[in-house]
Each structure stands twice: as structure tokens, then as C-alpha cells.
Design a protein around this motif. Structure first.
Motif, PDB file in Angstrom:
ATOM      1  N   VAL A 363       0.922  -1.129  -0.259  1.00 49.83           N
ATOM      2  CA  VAL A 363       0.153   0.107   0.037  1.00 49.83           C
ATOM      3  C   VAL A 363       1.048   1.312  -0.063  1.00 49.83           C
ATOM      4  CG1 VAL A 363      -1.485   1.286   1.566  1.00 49.83           C
ATOM      5  CG2 VAL A 363      -1.925  -1.280   1.000  1.00 49.83           C
ATOM      6  N   ASN A 364       2.139   1.217   0.759  1.00 45.43           N
ATOM      7  CA  ASN A 364       2.936   2.338   0.741  1.00 45.43           C
ATOM      8  C   ASN A 364       3.507   2.546  -0.746  1.00 45.43           C
ATOM      9  OD1 ASN A 364       2.643   2.752   3.336  1.00 45.43           O
ATOM     10  ND2 ASN A 364       4.305   1.450   4.052  1.00 45.43           N
ATOM     11  N   ASP A 365       3.444   1.563  -1.206  1.00 47.78           N
ATOM     12  CA  ASP A 365       4.287   1.625  -2.818  1.00 47.78           C
ATOM     13  C   ASP A 365       3.322   2.051  -4.054  1.00 47.78           C
ATOM     14  OD1 ASP A 365       6.830   0.878  -1.771  1.00 47.78           O
ATOM     15  OD2 ASP A 365       6.633  -1.304  -2.367  1.00 47.78           O
ATOM     16  N   GLN A 366       1.952   1.952  -3.814  1.00 48.34           N
ATOM     17  CA  GLN A 366       1.071   2.140  -4.848  1.00 48.34           C
ATOM     18  C   GLN A 366      -0.128   2.728  -4.355  1.00 48.34           C
ATOM     19  OE1 GLN A 366       1.052   1.083  -8.019  1.00 48.34           O
ATOM     20  NE2 GLN A 366       3.242   0.079  -8.063  1.00 48.34           N
ATOM     21  N   GLU A 367      -0.688   3.612  -5.087  1.00 52.91           N
ATOM     22  CA  GLU A 367      -1.984   4.220  -4.924  1.00 52.91           C
ATOM     23  C   GLU A 367      -3.101   2.853  -4.647  1.00 52.91           C
ATOM     24  OE1 GLU A 367      -3.058   7.098  -7.315  1.00 52.91           O
ATOM     25  OE2 GLU A 367      -1.290   8.474  -6.760  1.00 52.91           O
ATOM     26  N   LEU A 368      -4.155   3.070  -4.016  1.00 55.28           N
ATOM     27  CA  LEU A 368      -4.907   2.053  -3.535  1.00 55.28           C
ATOM     28  C   LEU A 368      -5.698   1.693  -4.985  1.00 55.28           C
ATOM     29  CD1 LEU A 368      -6.442   2.656  -0.140  1.00 55.28           C
ATOM     30  CD2 LEU A 368      -4.942   0.852  -0.720  1.00 55.28           C
ATOM     31  N   GLU A 369      -6.035   2.952  -5.708  1.00 53.89           N
ATOM     32  CA  GLU A 369      -6.959   2.860  -7.257  1.00 53.89           C
ATOM     33  C   GLU A 369      -6.347   1.730  -8.002  1.00 53.89           C
ATOM     34  OE1 GLU A 369      -9.584   5.350 -10.323  1.00 53.89           O
ATOM     35  OE2 GLU A 369      -8.617   6.359  -8.484  1.00 53.89           O
ATOM     36  N   THR A 370      -4.628   1.993  -8.220  1.00 57.20           N
ATOM     37  CA  THR A 370      -3.938   1.636  -9.031  1.00 57.20           C
ATOM     38  C   THR A 370      -3.729   0.132  -8.627  1.00 57.20           C
ATOM     39  OG1 THR A 370      -2.691   3.604  -9.350  1.00 57.20           O
ATOM     40  CG2 THR A 370      -1.659   1.390  -9.974  1.00 57.20           C
ATOM     41  N   LEU A 371      -3.605  -0.107  -7.337  1.00 57.22           N
ATOM     42  CA  LEU A 371      -3.538  -1.527  -6.878  1.00 57.22           C
ATOM     43  C   LEU A 371      -4.629  -2.256  -7.215  1.00 57.22           C
ATOM     44  CD1 LEU A 371      -1.567  -3.517  -5.244  1.00 57.22           C
ATOM     45  CD2 LEU A 371      -2.808  -2.615  -3.093  1.00 57.22           C
TER      46      LEU A 371
END
Length: 450
Positions: A363-371
Motif C-alpha cells: 500500500v505504501n508503494d502503490q496508490e489504492l486505486e492503481t492497486l
């Protein structure tokens, strides 16, 4: 019994009618010292999801039971089984309560009638956007208004005399292994007439009691962030014969000098094809992630029985940061490497801490929507005896799982009814599915149902 006059449009042609609603309570009251069932940290990570399973039984000439007889048997044996699976008949006191109040309020049991014949229904089932109607009280998705109920049953009668039994269990109280254990226990009680029969006793649940936690159930658990994005998804069923999977295994083995399992190669093929479809839809490759939940019951130093109830597993996450990492050999190799790392897990608590650490980094590495858009979950129920669930009128002719309402990219693998292959239930964005289901490599190994 309450008669319900509600008509539901089912499929493209038939009507589905809810004809009765009951609450089935345990045959015996839950002892006072068991009336609070604490949820573990792992349970709370999973959140408010349901595991929605369907079992289809044809109307056999050799079975003398009427529809009314089958309903009576199911209700009586369910009541007896809930005495053993007492948390399933309880309630969450509030939407954030970290424990189950084992108050014996019971399990909802609906009956419905369809004007379709079972065979006709199955032909269109995998592309049916109203499959959810077979389940009680919308217990197929993570935003059900009836989320304080933990289990829901709906018995669907078809015009031919066949039935579809829909069982939905909250993921809060157990995983896929817990679900199949419960259903098999229930079926055995129905078949043998008593929970104390010698054939049923080995199927009794094994509860792992955990201390009360100060954590509350989150409205949007971290593990479910990829599930909450609004989207238009469709589900398809793909069947892979063992002979085709053997060819795939040999191809991967020749490239890696390591023999993969059929689940490893199929998981990798589905993920590879889905990522390629998403890339074609968007016009460019984007980093993607494969989530693989794994049962730990037999992997822990102190091995737990398959009848152990709860979320007893770990999570493997395969990152794909470059398109070159989507080859079958690389994906299978990564899955095997992560499996080896699971051997070091000593307890369920350690597994939970590892999952929390993995997810927090992600979650720190990626935005939630992208994830959410680029994450895929593959759950394997292969080896679980869903195809052997016999309530006294034979084994199911088919099994299915409702995926469309989960709101995520997902693959669920199950053994075919004849045991000669794997059926993969795939849920993807409609645009991605159009490309996915026409992939030449995928089609060379499977057939599409529906």
C-alpha cells in the motif's frame, strides 16, 4: 414458515420465485462458556466478505425422496450440525464487533422455485449476471445489508426436480477449508441421521480459541481495498482437462528443470493471460500483482486438522513490475520460491504478522486505486471434496461459485465433477474478459463453458 411472494427475474428467460423463509436454530443451546467466540487478527484482516458456494443435484430416479422430504432432511440435519458449529448460528453484535455473540439466533434458510430445468440453467449459468439470486439475502458480496448474519442457505428447486443448494459463509469465521468442512459435516449428518454416528464424529469441527483483541472490524480492511472499486465485471468458467495440464506442466518443466504442480501452472497461465488482456485494453503494461491465499493447516510445525475452523492461512504476493516477468516459467518459479518461504512460518500469529507487513509495504508503494485495478487473486479449492458432498441423494453433478459481486479480478480453481481436470471460475472487467476468453494460448488448453 413465512411465505414470500417475491418474484425475481432470473437469467434471460426464467422467473425465480422465493417461496419460503425459515430461521434454523441449533438443536441444542450453546453452553454459557462458549457464548463469545473471539475473532482473530487474521479474521479481522479478511473483513466482511462472503464465500458463496453452489452445489447442483439432479433429480435421480433411484431417489425416492420428494422435494418436501429433501427440505425436511436438510433443515433437521442443519439444526443438528449447528450445535457443533455454534458460532455460525450467532451474530456480530455490531458492524465493528471483533467477536461473535453465539446467541443461537440461527441461520436463514430460504426456498426458491425456478421454472427452468437444471440442465437448461447450467448452459447459461456461467454468463448469467443474476446468479446471485440463488443466494439468501444478498450474501454474495462484501456490502450485504445483512452482514451481521454469518451463514445463509437457499435451496433452489428446478422444474425438472433437480436442486441447487447455495451455501454462503462469512469469511470472518472461516476460509474455504472451513466452508467445505462445514458442508461435509452437514451432509454426513443428513446421510447418517445423527451427529454422533461413527462416520460423522471424525468430521467434528476443531475450534482454535484466541484471546479477545482490542482491534475493531474495519469498514474497509486492507486486504479488501482492491475489491471496493466500482466496475463492470463478468464471470466465465474455463475447464482444463488433466491431459492438457500435463502438457503445460511438461513445457514449464523443460524450461525450469523443476516439475510444477497443475495448480501452479494454471494459476500462472490465468494471471499471464489476464495481465496481457489488461495491457491490450489500456494500451500499455502496468505493474501488476498476483495474490495467492494459501492454507497453512498442514504446513505449521504443529499440524492442524482440515476440520480446523477459522482463517488459517498465509498470503503469497507475486509482483510483476515488467512485462518480461509474465512468462510462465518466471511466474511458476516465483510461486515456488514463495511456497518455500512459507515453510518458515511457525504459527498462525506469525502468518498474520507477515501478511500485515506485506500489505503495508504494498500500500505504501502503490496508490489504492492503481492497486485495485492491477491486482488478481487466485484461490485454489482443488483437493477439497466439494464434489463428494452427499446429503443422501447422491453427489453433486456440478459445483459453482458466485464471483461477479466480489468486485475484484479473481480466479477460483476447483476440481471438475469427474475429477479429470480443473474448472476455473474467472471474474474480470468485461473489456478485459473479451480479450482474455479469445486468447489463443489459453484456448489451446481449455474449453469455455456457457
Amino acid at each position: 414458515m413465512v411465505i414470500i411472494g417475491k418474484l425475481l427475474r432470473f437469467g434471460r428467460r426464467q422467473l425465480h420465485t422465493i417461496i419460503s423463509r425459515d430461521i434454523i436454530k441449533p438443536a441444542n443451546p450453546t453452553p454459557s462458556h462458549l457464548q463469545t467466540y473471539n475473532l482473530s487478527e487474521h479474521d479481522l484482516l479478511i473483513g466482511k466478505l462472503y464465500l458463496p458456494m453452489l452445489l447442483f443435484y439432479p433429480n435421480k430416479d433411484s431417489c425416492s425422496l420428494t422435494a418436501q422430504d429433501k427440505t425436511r432432511v436438510l433443515k433437521n440435519s442443519l439444526s443438528q450440525s449447528l450445535t457443533k458449529y455454534y458460532p455460525f448460528a450467532g451474530r456480530l453484535s455490531t458492524h465493528k464487533t471483533p467477536y461473535v455473540d453465539c446467541n443461537d439466533k440461527g441461520v436463514v434458510f430460504l426456498e426458491a422455485r425456478s421454472e427452468a430445468k437444471l440442465e437448461e440453467f447450467q448452459l447459461g449459468m456461467t454468463q448469467d449476471e443474476n446468479l446471485d439470486n440463488l443466494f439468501a439475502d444478498d450474501m454474495v458480496c462484501n456490502n450485504s445489508p445483512h452482514s451481521t448474519n454469518l451463514v445463509g442457505i437457499q435451496l433452489n428447486h428446478f422444474a425438472c426436480g433437480g436442486v441447487g443448494l447455495a451455501v454462503s459463509m462469512s469469511h470472518l469465521v472461516g476460509d474455504g477449508c472451513s466452508l467445505v468442512s462445514f458442508v461435509n459435516h452437514w451432509a454426513s449428518v443428513a446421510r447418517y441421521g445423527s451427529p454422533d454416528h461413527k462416520e460423522v464424529l471424525p468430521l467434528n469441527p476443531h475450534f482454535i480459541h484466541v484471546p479477545r483483541t482490542n482491534s475493531l472490524l474495519s469498514e474497509a480492511p486492507v486486504m479488501n481495498q482492491q475489491r471496493v472499486v466500482e466496475s463492470t465485471r463478468v464471470m466465465r468458467e474455463f475447464v482444463f482437462a488433466n491431459s492438457k495440464l500435463s502438457v503445460l506442466k511438461k513445457a514449464v518443466a523443460s524450461a525450469t528443470n523443476d516439475i510444477p504442480t497443475r495448480v501452479e501452472v494454471l494459476t500462472s497461465l490465468l494471471y499471464k493471460t489476464a495481465v496481457a488482456a489488461a495491457t491490450a485494453t489500456s494500451g500499455c503494461f502496468k505493474p501488476s500483482y498476483l495474490f495467492v491465499p494459501t492454507n497453512l493447516r498442514k504446513r505449521l510445525p504443529e499440524k492442524l486438522p482440515q476440520t480446523a475452523v477459522g482463517n488459517i492461512g498465509s498470503l503469497m504476493i507475486v509482483p510483476t513490475r515488467h512485462e518480461s516477468e509474465t512468462s510462465l516459467s518466471e511466474l511458476v518459479g516465483e510461486i515456488k520460491k514463495l511456497k518455500l518461504q512459507l515453510e518458515g512460518i511457525q504459527s498462525v500469529q506469525q502468518a498474520t504478522e507477515n501478511i500485515k507487513l506485506l500489505l503495508s509495504k504494498l500500500v505504501n508503494d502503490q496508490e489504492l486505486e492503481t492497486l485495485a485495478k492491477r491486482s488478481y487473486t487466485c484461490s485454489s479449492l482443488c483437493g477439497y471434496p466439494f464434489n463428494k458432498v452427499d446429503f443422501g441423494w447422491g453427489k453433486p453433478m456440478a459445483t459453482a461459485i458466485a464471483l461477479r459481486s466480489a468486485g475484484q479480478n479473481s480466479f477460483v480453481l476447483m476440481d471438475t465433477a469427474d475429477g479429470d481436470g480443473i474448472q476455473a471460475h474467472v471474474s474480470l472487467e468485461s473489456k478485459d474478459m473479451e480479450i482474455f476468453q479469445n486468447d489463443k494460448e489459453l484456448l489451446s488448453f481449455c474449453q469455455i463453458n456457457g
